[in-house]
Scaffold this active site. Structure first.
Site, PDB file in Angstrom:
ATOM      1  N   LEU A 139       0.861  -1.179   0.000  1.00 56.57           N
ATOM      2  CA  LEU A 139       0.000   0.000   0.000  1.00 56.57           C
ATOM      3  C   LEU A 139       0.893   1.223   0.000  1.00 56.57           C
ATOM      4  O   LEU A 139       1.988   1.207   0.587  1.00 56.57           O
ATOM      5  CB  LEU A 139      -0.890   0.032   1.258  1.00 56.57           C
ATOM      6  N   ASP A 140       0.430   2.293  -0.630  1.00 53.47           N
ATOM      7  CA  ASP A 140       1.171   3.550  -0.550  1.00 53.47           C
ATOM      8  C   ASP A 140       1.303   3.978   0.910  1.00 53.47           C
ATOM      9  O   ASP A 140       0.446   3.682   1.744  1.00 53.47           O
ATOM     10  CB  ASP A 140       0.441   4.659  -1.316  1.00 53.47           C
ATOM     11  N   ARG A 141       2.363   4.699   1.179  1.00 56.76           N
ATOM     12  CA  ARG A 141       2.602   5.187   2.540  1.00 56.76           C
ATOM     13  C   ARG A 141       1.417   6.008   3.059  1.00 56.76           C
ATOM     14  O   ARG A 141       1.049   5.925   4.232  1.00 56.76           O
ATOM     15  CB  ARG A 141       3.879   6.035   2.552  1.00 56.76           C
ATOM     16  N   ARG A 243      -5.309   6.752  -7.532  1.00 60.07           N
ATOM     17  CA  ARG A 243      -4.984   8.182  -7.508  1.00 60.07           C
ATOM     18  C   ARG A 243      -4.924   8.762  -8.922  1.00 60.07           C
ATOM     19  O   ARG A 243      -5.460   9.853  -9.191  1.00 60.07           O
ATOM     20  CB  ARG A 243      -3.653   8.380  -6.778  1.00 60.07           C
TER      21      ARG A 243
END
Length: 317
Positions: A139-141, A243
């Protein structure tokens, strides 16, 4: 960096965590500080033995086999910064094969690229006796929510195979700018990864990119505030897919520092909201051992629930 010769040949018995690994990857995990080129040289030269016999780099190891290596030159291990103590990472599901965490926003999944530690390092520090803890996906930070970690090599392979085959359902909740008109829409826009002149990783929609498919479902709108809450189901798992797809539709994510509305982000940060509104809320997959389907959910974190509450009831659907 100073190097030293290990005093003698070393031998390991392949345990469950090593079963199924290639010989080269197994040695790279065990011979920390030995240059990769040297590991491959001793394999090619026949100095590495598996159950007394020569083996190739791509040989798959079996539990109980014995791997022997000659004395090798090892770099002194660098001093790593201590992982700061913190509250235990929240666990949504755990069994002997895997665990699923509810990752907080702002925590990387692993160290690197200027980040000294992440979820997996924290987890290993919390569970030093665990034979294996490996990330199944990422997962993205800036994203919170469900993250799978394998506790067995067999579970890691099975879950990653299921991800590649599209057999894992992943749904996210996102708040976006603007009023989304369609109730449901399929976004099929190929995504291309590139680096900015400053060396930062970015993604854009491009015919040169890889196939990417997202299903966007409208859940609630706030016409006066100009926001829409959507659920996004990933049919592919490209970097920054949600995103970039939402920004491509003209509805960037609230708080997105890479693809969002920067002036709006700064205004929200001044008011106390300083994260991206993206949460991995739902996972559904077949258990790698039992074959039973697991449907797991992670509720919105308090700061996201409070943000929505401040917006009022809005318009459903």
């Amino acid at each position: 960096m100073e190097r030293k010769i290990s005093p003698a040949a070393q031998e390991w018995c392949v345990d469950e965590a090593g079963a199924g690994q290639r010989l080269d990857n197994y040695l790279l995990r065990h011979l920390k500080g030995v240059p990769k080129s040297h590991v491959y040289r001793i394999i090619r030269s026949g100095e590495v033995r598996v159950d007394g016999r020569r083996a190739q780099a791509q040989t798959r190891l079996e539990q109980g086999q014995r791997v022997r290596v000659p004395p090798v030159r090892v770099a002194e291990a660098p001093v790593r910064p201590a992982i700061p103590a913190g509250p235990p990472l929240p666990v949504i599901h755990e069994d002997e094969d895997l665990l699923v965490l509810d990752k907080p926003a702002g925590l990387a999944v692993h160290g690197g690229s200027g980040v000294s530690f992440g979820v997996i390092e924290r987890l290993r520090a919390e569970r030093p006796a665990a034979p294996l803890l490996e990330l199944v996906h990422r997962l993205d930070r800036e994203t919170s929510g469900l993250l799978m970690v394998a506790k067995r090599r067999s579970a890691l392979k099975a879950l990653q195979d299921a991800l590649r085959a599209g057999q894992v359902r992943k749904r996210y909740l996102a708040l976006v700018h603007g009023l989304v008109e369609q109730h449901v829409q399929h976004v099929r826009a190929p995504l291309f990864k590139y680096l900015t002149p400053e060396g930062e990783r970015r993604v854009r929609v491009s015919s040169e990119g890889k196939v990417a498919h997202s299903i966007v479902r409208r859940l609630r709108r706030w016409p006066q505030a100009g926001y829409t809450l959507v659920e996004v189901e990933l049919k592919t798992g490209r970097t920054h897919q949600i995103r970039v797809h939402m920004a491509h539709l003209g509805h960037p994510l609230v708080g997105d520092e890479k693809y969002g509305r920067f002036a709006a982000n700064k205004a929200l940060a001044r008011s106390g909201f300083d994260r991206m509104f993206l949460h991995a809320a739902f996972l559904s997959f077949m258990h790698p051992r039992s074959g039973v389907r697991l449907d797991l959910e992670a509720p919105l974190p308090p700061e996201l629930r409070e943000f929505l509450a401040d917006l009022g009831p809005g318009e459903e659907g």
